[in-house]
Design a protein around this motif. Structure first.
Motif, PDB file in Angstrom:
ATOM      1  N   VAL A 184     -12.842 -18.337 -21.814  1.00  0.00           N
ATOM      2  CA  VAL A 184     -13.103 -19.707 -22.230  1.00  0.00           C
ATOM      3  C   VAL A 184     -14.311 -19.704 -23.158  1.00  0.00           C
ATOM      4  O   VAL A 184     -15.345 -19.103 -22.849  1.00  0.00           O
ATOM      5  CB  VAL A 184     -13.375 -20.611 -21.014  1.00  0.00           C
ATOM      6  N   GLY A 185     -14.173 -20.358 -24.311  1.00  0.00           N
ATOM      7  CA  GLY A 185     -15.281 -20.467 -25.242  1.00  0.00           C
ATOM      8  C   GLY A 185     -16.133 -21.679 -24.934  1.00  0.00           C
ATOM      9  O   GLY A 185     -15.622 -22.794 -24.792  1.00  0.00           O
ATOM     10  N   LEU A 186     -17.435 -21.451 -24.802  1.00  0.00           N
ATOM     11  CA  LEU A 186     -18.415 -22.531 -24.632  1.00  0.00           C
ATOM     12  C   LEU A 186     -19.342 -22.455 -25.833  1.00  0.00           C
ATOM     13  O   LEU A 186     -20.371 -21.773 -25.802  1.00  0.00           O
ATOM     14  CB  LEU A 186     -19.205 -22.365 -23.329  1.00  0.00           C
ATOM     15  N   GLY A 187     -18.974 -23.111 -26.932  1.00  0.00           N
ATOM     16  CA  GLY A 187     -19.748 -22.942 -28.154  1.00  0.00           C
ATOM     17  C   GLY A 187     -19.647 -21.505 -28.622  1.00  0.00           C
ATOM     18  O   GLY A 187     -18.544 -20.955 -28.757  1.00  0.00           O
ATOM     19  N   ASP A 188     -20.798 -20.857 -28.835  1.00  0.00           N
ATOM     20  CA  ASP A 188     -20.817 -19.458 -29.257  1.00  0.00           C
ATOM     21  C   ASP A 188     -20.596 -18.493 -28.097  1.00  0.00           C
ATOM     22  O   ASP A 188     -20.299 -17.312 -28.318  1.00  0.00           O
ATOM     23  CB  ASP A 188     -22.162 -19.123 -29.929  1.00  0.00           C
ATOM     24  N   VAL A 191     -16.956 -17.003 -21.744  1.00  0.00           N
ATOM     25  CA  VAL A 191     -16.977 -16.666 -20.322  1.00  0.00           C
ATOM     26  C   VAL A 191     -15.557 -16.385 -19.867  1.00  0.00           C
ATOM     27  O   VAL A 191     -14.594 -16.782 -20.518  1.00  0.00           O
ATOM     28  CB  VAL A 191     -17.604 -17.800 -19.475  1.00  0.00           C
ATOM     29  N   ARG A 192     -15.450 -15.674 -18.749  1.00  0.00           N
ATOM     30  CA  ARG A 192     -14.143 -15.441 -18.138  1.00  0.00           C
ATOM     31  C   ARG A 192     -14.155 -16.057 -16.744  1.00  0.00           C
ATOM     32  O   ARG A 192     -15.078 -15.814 -15.959  1.00  0.00           O
ATOM     33  CB  ARG A 192     -13.808 -13.948 -18.054  1.00  0.00           C
ATOM     34  N   ILE A 193     -13.140 -16.853 -16.442  1.00  0.00           N
ATOM     35  CA  ILE A 193     -13.056 -17.513 -15.143  1.00  0.00           C
ATOM     36  C   ILE A 193     -12.640 -16.488 -14.090  1.00  0.00           C
ATOM     37  O   ILE A 193     -11.706 -15.718 -14.282  1.00  0.00           O
ATOM     38  CB  ILE A 193     -12.070 -18.688 -15.189  1.00  0.00           C
ATOM     39  N   ARG A 194     -13.366 -16.499 -12.962  1.00  0.00           N
ATOM     40  CA  ARG A 194     -13.217 -15.448 -11.950  1.00  0.00           C
ATOM     41  C   ARG A 194     -12.820 -15.981 -10.575  1.00  0.00           C
ATOM     42  O   ARG A 194     -13.263 -15.486  -9.541  1.00  0.00           O
ATOM     43  CB  ARG A 194     -14.541 -14.686 -11.824  1.00  0.00           C
TER      44      ARG A 194
END
Length: 258
Positions: A184-188, A191-194
């Protein structure tokens, strides 16, 4: 499109959450988040599940090598250098051994008087080790609102009771659950959902007083089964950071793996 609506951190696990307008996501999560924690006389982790009113303690930390200041609801203030390391310790964080050091200064006496038993302040040796499982947690305000609707909560159910790092607007209820394993992109930042977060008794407490006021766990369990691999009822999701970057309020959220 979903966007970031609130960012929550706390220097000391279990104390009042702070809302920030901007953070830098790094591999360790949010720098300094939960870097400090309390242990009891037997060296066991001591937090809001043991003493909910810890959320009434406001903590200021002006950066590594600076000053840690704790303000208690009765007006007591305990402040001192954040790097006055004392004896080493190793603390069990839900089955994970975390190395750290006790912090010398006025903190032990102030916290012990507040919680009514001997406790000590400690600091993790590595930034990011103070997280429960993974360094970040994410939830949508729609999921919290839907829980309140299903449970008949009077008023607006505040997401703060879940002590989540990143809150999102613009999602469907429980949409974040469908992102498990995806980037998932949060701006720049990326993250990867775990997986889902197992919830504990802290969620039943008013997020500003720490006193129990709604049986959140019963309401979640009315439509969600216990997690088979993590003890608890699931609500919210974990995340790890795959690419560092700034996240601000209003940052757009994009699902990168379709």
């Amino acid at each position: 499109m979903p966007s970031v609506t609130r960012i929550n951190v706390t220097p000391i696990k279990g104390t009042a959450l702070q809302q920030l307008e901007r953070v830098l996501l790094i591999e360790a999560g949010i720098e300094g988040n939960r870097r400090y924690y309390l242990i009891d006389a037997r060296g066991r982790l001591f937090s809001g599940s043991v003493h909910g009113p810890l959320v009434q303690v406001e903590v200021e930390h002006d950066g590594s090598g600076g000053t840690l200041t704790c303000r208690f609801p009765d007006g007591t203030v305990a402040a001192g250098p954040d790097d006055a390391l004392g004896a080493p310790c190793e603390t069990d964080f839900y089955g994970r051994p975390v190395p750290g050091h006790r912090i010398d200064g006025p903190f032990d006496d102030a916290f012990s008087a507040f919680v009514g038993q001997p406790v000590s302040l400690a600091r993790t040796d590595r930034d990011g080790d103070g997280a429960d499982v993974f360094p970040l947690t994410v939830i949508s305000t729609a999921s919290v609102a839907e829980l309140g609707r299903r449970g008949g909560y009077e008023g607006v159910l505040d997401p703060l009771r879940f002590r989540i790092n990143i809150e999102l607007d613009g999602c469907e209820p429980f949409e974040e659950d469908t992102w498990d394993g995806r980037r998932v992109g949060l701006g720049d930042a990326v993250v990867r959902i775990r997986g889902q977060v197992p919830r504990c008794v802290v969620t039943t407490q008013d997020p500003r007083t720490g006193l129990r006021e709604w049986n959140t766990l019963k309401q979640i369990a009315s439509f969600r089964a216990p997690m088979p691999d993590r003890a608890g009822i699931p609500f919210g999701v974990y995340a790890t950071v795959e690419a560092s970057g700034d996240v601000t309020l209003g940052t757009e959220v994009a699902l990168l793996d379709i």
